[in-house]
Every structure is written in C-alpha cells, then in structure tokens.
Motif scaffolding. Sequence first.
Motif, PDB file in Angstrom:
ATOM      1  N   PHE A  39       0.405 -33.476  -1.801  1.00 47.89           N
ATOM      2  CA  PHE A  39       0.694 -32.121  -1.310  1.00 47.89           C
ATOM      3  C   PHE A  39      -0.583 -31.373  -0.897  1.00 47.89           C
ATOM      4  CE2 PHE A  39       4.245 -32.886  -4.236  1.00 47.89           C
ATOM      5  CZ  PHE A  39       5.330 -32.345  -3.570  1.00 47.89           C
ATOM      6  N   ALA A  40      -1.732 -31.752  -1.460  1.00 49.46           N
ATOM      7  CA  ALA A  40      -2.940 -30.913  -1.299  1.00 49.46           C
ATOM      8  C   ALA A  40      -3.256 -30.691   0.167  1.00 49.46           C
ATOM      9  CB  ALA A  40      -4.126 -31.573  -2.000  1.00 49.46           C
ATOM     10  N   ALA A  41      -3.487 -29.434   0.518  1.00 51.50           N
ATOM     11  CA  ALA A  41      -3.822 -29.097   1.898  1.00 51.50           C
ATOM     12  C   ALA A  41      -4.282 -27.652   1.937  1.00 51.50           C
ATOM     13  CB  ALA A  41      -2.594 -29.259   2.808  1.00 51.50           C
ATOM     14  N   GLU A  42      -4.995 -27.319   2.983  1.00 50.05           N
ATOM     15  CA  GLU A  42      -5.118 -25.918   3.374  1.00 50.05           C
ATOM     16  C   GLU A  42      -3.851 -25.658   4.174  1.00 50.05           C
ATOM     17  OE1 GLU A  42      -7.162 -23.441   2.769  1.00 50.05           O
ATOM     18  OE2 GLU A  42      -8.484 -24.597   1.479  1.00 50.05           O
ATOM     19  N   SER A  43      -3.104 -24.598   3.829  1.00 52.82           N
ATOM     20  CA  SER A  43      -1.725 -24.523   4.315  1.00 52.82           C
ATOM     21  C   SER A  43      -1.376 -23.284   5.142  1.00 52.82           C
ATOM     22  CB  SER A  43      -0.766 -24.588   3.120  1.00 52.82           C
ATOM     23  OG  SER A  43      -0.862 -23.391   2.367  1.00 52.82           O
ATOM     24  N   HIS A  44      -2.329 -22.339   5.324  1.00 50.63           N
ATOM     25  CA  HIS A  44      -1.901 -21.082   5.960  1.00 50.63           C
ATOM     26  C   HIS A  44      -2.444 -20.925   7.387  1.00 50.63           C
ATOM     27  CE1 HIS A  44      -0.068 -17.286   6.300  1.00 50.63           C
ATOM     28  NE2 HIS A  44      -1.128 -16.544   6.088  1.00 50.63           N
ATOM     29  N   ASN A  45      -1.519 -20.857   8.327  1.00 48.47           N
ATOM     30  CA  ASN A  45      -1.875 -20.736   9.747  1.00 48.47           C
ATOM     31  C   ASN A  45      -2.863 -19.609  10.030  1.00 48.47           C
ATOM     32  OD1 ASN A  45      -0.544 -22.592  11.666  1.00 48.47           O
ATOM     33  ND2 ASN A  45       1.261 -21.997  10.500  1.00 48.47           N
ATOM     34  N   ASP A  46      -2.596 -18.420   9.474  1.00 46.54           N
ATOM     35  CA  ASP A  46      -3.464 -17.273   9.779  1.00 46.54           C
ATOM     36  C   ASP A  46      -4.900 -17.540   9.323  1.00 46.54           C
ATOM     37  OD1 ASP A  46      -1.496 -15.607  11.009  1.00 46.54           O
ATOM     38  OD2 ASP A  46      -0.676 -15.161   9.046  1.00 46.54           O
ATOM     39  N   ASN A  47      -5.067 -18.205   8.172  1.00 54.53           N
ATOM     40  CA  ASN A  47      -6.418 -18.541   7.703  1.00 54.53           C
ATOM     41  C   ASN A  47      -7.077 -19.552   8.637  1.00 54.53           C
ATOM     42  OD1 ASN A  47      -5.936 -16.923   5.523  1.00 54.53           O
ATOM     43  ND2 ASN A  47      -5.530 -18.605   4.094  1.00 54.53           N
ATOM     44  N   SER A  48      -6.293 -20.461   9.189  1.00 57.62           N
ATOM     45  CA  SER A  48      -6.872 -21.493  10.059  1.00 57.62           C
ATOM     46  C   SER A  48      -7.386 -20.876  11.359  1.00 57.62           C
ATOM     47  CB  SER A  48      -5.866 -22.612  10.340  1.00 57.62           C
ATOM     48  OG  SER A  48      -4.933 -22.261  11.349  1.00 57.62           O
ATOM     49  N   LEU A  49      -6.846 -19.715  11.719  1.00 57.65           N
ATOM     50  CA  LEU A  49      -7.343 -19.019  12.911  1.00 57.65           C
ATOM     51  C   LEU A  49      -8.654 -18.287  12.593  1.00 57.65           C
ATOM     52  CD1 LEU A  49      -3.870 -17.637  14.040  1.00 57.65           C
ATOM     53  CD2 LEU A  49      -5.153 -19.467  15.143  1.00 57.65           C
ATOM     54  N   ARG A  50      -8.816 -17.877  11.320  1.00 60.88           N
ATOM     55  CA  ARG A  50     -10.069 -17.202  10.920  1.00 60.88           C
ATOM     56  C   ARG A  50     -11.176 -18.223  10.723  1.00 60.88           C
ATOM     57  NH1 ARG A  50      -6.906 -14.200   6.155  1.00 60.88           N
ATOM     58  NH2 ARG A  50      -5.542 -12.932   7.412  1.00 60.88           N
ATOM     59  N   MET A  66       2.458 -41.003 -12.068  1.00 54.58           N
ATOM     60  CA  MET A  66       2.489 -40.306 -10.778  1.00 54.58           C
ATOM     61  C   MET A  66       1.311 -39.341 -10.674  1.00 54.58           C
ATOM     62  SD  MET A  66       5.326 -37.602  -9.468  1.00 54.58           S
ATOM     63  CE  MET A  66       6.607 -38.703  -8.897  1.00 54.58           C
ATOM     64  N   LEU A  67       0.556 -39.473  -9.570  1.00 55.85           N
ATOM     65  CA  LEU A  67      -0.546 -38.545  -9.309  1.00 55.85           C
ATOM     66  C   LEU A  67      -0.077 -37.547  -8.255  1.00 55.85           C
ATOM     67  CD1 LEU A  67      -3.587 -37.813  -9.715  1.00 55.85           C
ATOM     68  CD2 LEU A  67      -4.075 -39.339  -7.773  1.00 55.85           C
ATOM     69  N   VAL A  68      -0.092 -36.268  -8.589  1.00 60.06           N
ATOM     70  CA  VAL A  68       0.349 -35.218  -7.659  1.00 60.06           C
ATOM     71  C   VAL A  68      -0.889 -34.464  -7.183  1.00 60.06           C
ATOM     72  CG1 VAL A  68       1.790 -33.171  -7.363  1.00 60.06           C
ATOM     73  CG2 VAL A  68       2.536 -35.004  -8.899  1.00 60.06           C
ATOM     74  N   THR A  69      -1.212 -34.581  -5.884  1.00 57.68           N
ATOM     75  CA  THR A  69      -2.353 -33.816  -5.364  1.00 57.68           C
ATOM     76  C   THR A  69      -1.871 -32.418  -4.968  1.00 57.68           C
ATOM     77  OG1 THR A  69      -2.156 -34.281  -2.988  1.00 57.68           O
ATOM     78  CG2 THR A  69      -3.230 -35.984  -4.341  1.00 57.68           C
ATOM     79  N   GLY A  70      -2.713 -31.416  -5.209  1.00 62.02           N
ATOM     80  CA  GLY A  70      -2.321 -30.041  -4.860  1.00 62.02           C
ATOM     81  C   GLY A  70      -1.208 -29.516  -5.750  1.00 62.02           C
ATOM     82  N   GLY A  71      -1.104 -30.038  -6.953  1.00 59.86           N
ATOM     83  CA  GLY A  71       0.001 -29.685  -7.862  1.00 59.86           C
ATOM     84  C   GLY A  71      -0.114 -28.298  -8.475  1.00 59.86           C
ATOM     85  N   ALA A  72      -1.232 -27.601  -8.220  1.00 58.88           N
ATOM     86  CA  ALA A  72      -1.346 -26.221  -8.717  1.00 58.88           C
ATOM     87  C   ALA A  72      -1.017 -25.210  -7.615  1.00 58.88           C
ATOM     88  CB  ALA A  72      -2.744 -25.957  -9.271  1.00 58.88           C
TER      89      ALA A  72
END
Length: 337
Positions: free
Chosen positions: A78-89, A4-10
């Motif tokens: 799972f890997a993603a940029e995940s925070h709404n507030d950062n996406s607004l910046r 199993m390969l888990v992306t964003g596992g950290a």
Amino acid sequence: MTRMLVTGGAGFIGSNFVHYTVKHKPDYDITVIDKLTYAGNTANLQPVADKITFVEGDICNAELMDKLVAETDIVVHFAAESHNDNSLRNPWPFVETNVIGTYTILEAIRKHGKRLHHISTDEVFGDLELDDPNRFTEDTPYNPSSPYSSTKASSDMLVRAWIRSFGIKATISNCSNNYGPYQHIEKFIPRQITNILSDIKPKLYGTGEQVRDWIHVDDHNSAVHLILEKGELGETYIIGADNDHVNNKMVIELICELMGKGKDWYEHVNDRPGHDMRYAMDSSKLRRELGWQPQYTDNQTGMRDGLMQTIEWYREHEDWWKAQKEAVEAAYAKQGQ
Ligand code: NAD
Ligand code: TDX
C-alpha cells in the motif's frame, strides 16, 4: 500461520486493511513497514498494536526490504505518496516512494520468490468525459494526468514487467476513490467533515461536476483479501462500487445534509490544475470470477450509510485530527482552496 508484510500499514487504507485482517482473517501473522510520513500515524494501529509487529522504515531501503521480504510469505503493498494536490506542489517524493520504492520491493520479491499484491488506483487510466458511457476495465490503456497518477502508473508497469520478464508471483488491483475512518484530513471527504465540525464552510473545487466512483474502504479491503485467496497470479483486477453517477457537488451537499447544515452551506474555491473530470470503474471481472460484492450499496448515492459511519468516526475522534487541521487549511488557503 501465513506471514504477511503490509507496506504503508500506518496510512488510511493500509491501517483499515490491518484492522480488517485481524478481525476477519486471524490466520495471518502481520508485520507492518511504514516510514511514518505526514500521512502515517501509529495511532491508526493502536487498537491492534498487541496483535501485529510494527517496523518503522522506508520501502526505498533495499537492505531493509530484502530482510523483511525474506522473512514473510506475502507482501501487500500500500505504501505510497497518495495526494494529488501535494504532487502538484512537489513531485519528487512521489517519484521516490511510488517508483523507486516499488522497484525495491520487486527486486526483493524476485530474489526471495515471494507473493506480492500491488495496490493501485483508477487514476492510472486518466479521466473520462461526463457523457462518455465507457468505464475503465483491466484492458484500458494507461493515460495518467498528474505527477501522482503517473508515478502510480509507473509502479504498475514495473510490476507487470517483473511478472512477464521474471515470472514473479504477483497480482495488481486498481481501485476507485476510498472513504472511511482514518483518512487524512487533506482528502476531500474528511476535509469537509472536519470543516463542518470546526465551523468552517466545506470547500468545493471549481463547479464540483467532477465524478469520483466512491467506495468504502472496507469494500476495497474485502476485495484485496479475495484476490489474495482466489486471484489468478499475473492478473489485474479493477475494484469499484458503481458510484460513478455521484459528483463532488452531490457529495458535499449530502455531507452538509447529514451533518445538519443547509444543503448549500459550502463555498466554491479555486479548481485543481489539470483536474480529472470523471472516473468510472467496471469491476465485473472481480465480481464474475471471484464472486466479490461491495457491502455499502444503499440508496441512490450508494454512500449514505458509509458517510454516516465516517462522519460519526470523525466526530468521536477529534483528538486524532484536531492538531493537524490548522496547518492543512493554511496550506490550502495559500492556493485559494
Ligand atoms: P496514505 O497517504 O493515507 O498512506 C500511505 C502510507 O504510506 C502512510 O502511512 C505513509 O507513512 C506510508 N509511506 C509513504 N512513503 C513511504 C515509504 N517511502 N516507505 C514506507 N512507507 C511509506 O494513502 P492511502 O490513501 O491509504 O493509499 C494507500 C494506497 O492505496 C496507495 O498505494 C494509493 O495509491 C492506493 N489507492 C488509494 C486510493 C484512495 O482513495 N485513497 C484509491 C485507490 C488506490
Ligand atoms: O477540498 C477539496 N475539494 C474538492 O472539491 C478537495 C481536497 C478535493 N476536492 C475534489 C477534487 C477531486 O475531484 O474532490 C475530489 C476528490 O479529491 P481527493 O480526495 O483529493 O481525491 P482524488 O484526487 O480523486 O484522488 C483519490 O482517489 C484516487 C486519492 O487521493 C488517491 O490516492 C487515489 O489514487
């Protein structure tokens, strides 16, 4: 053994998924690929470090993803940029990782004929009015509000198109707001817990009437495993724990109470631009077809036990979050938050 390969596992949910898998599903041989952005932390995997393989790398790196996908049986993405507030910046890292990164994985999956499970969010559906009796289902049309949610919606659309056009073996899940150990302190619940532990008042955006359908991260991950084991290829599953009656104000007051502060020991700060009002998930397909049940379902908010456990974790792991606290609060302070 299934590889199993888990992306964003950290990251937050990915590392909890790896812990859960090592503990409950010993038949998986796990490799984690993670770019170690500000949100990724190898300390999150330290307790299982000798049981997994860790690769530091970018999911947008086609050559690397081709190699890693070729060497695995299943990818859980799972890997993603995940925070709404950062996406607004700054929206660009969201487009890059969430859209191009998912495209890169899909191409490797298509070439090597491997199984994919794509992790997504309730935010792709947009939001509901407070008095709207409806909940999001697998058939709700997409209507994202923020740069974050629009890039997650794009990634889901790519997966759906690769299923239909190329017949890849994939499933998708859309889950509501998670909380639990290892969540970055930029996010609502750990921000408030670590505020109180730092003698700073919790910060509530606007009036706090917004509703998030909170779920403990272990309940999310048990659902993902069930989908891996019994889910029908090509299908989407909504994951939610029926907490869509709990607003942000109630959560902050509960945290204050559980941490021995007065119920109103918090302050109102600037609201988030474009702030989604209410998310509510109808997870009846997952419950009916796969027999899933959340474990954290106690009392009227459904969160007391899970929050107590999470508060204890942050109390005991000050070394995990302390160094970041000042910078996170300084970034919020610049925006009056
Ligand atoms: P997180 O920000 O804590 O973790 C993301 C991880 O991805 C980090 O370890 C980071 O280093 C890694 N990463 C980022 N860009 C990368 C890249 N280009 N290549 C490789 N690794 C990269 O996020 P999270 O809260 O754990 O969310 C995980 C997933 O679950 C995301 O897809 C998110 O959209 C989804 N989701 C989150 C929630 C929630 O409440 N947190 C709810 C529903 C769905
Ligand atoms: O300090 C705060 N005060 C506050 O009132 C912060 C950081 C947030 N909030 C509010 C905004 C939201 O209504 O709390 C709610 C939750 O905020 P976040 O933790 O930033 O989560 P949200 O924007 O709802 O998105 C989360 O759930 C869906 C995850 O970050 C996403 O990755 C996931 O897809």
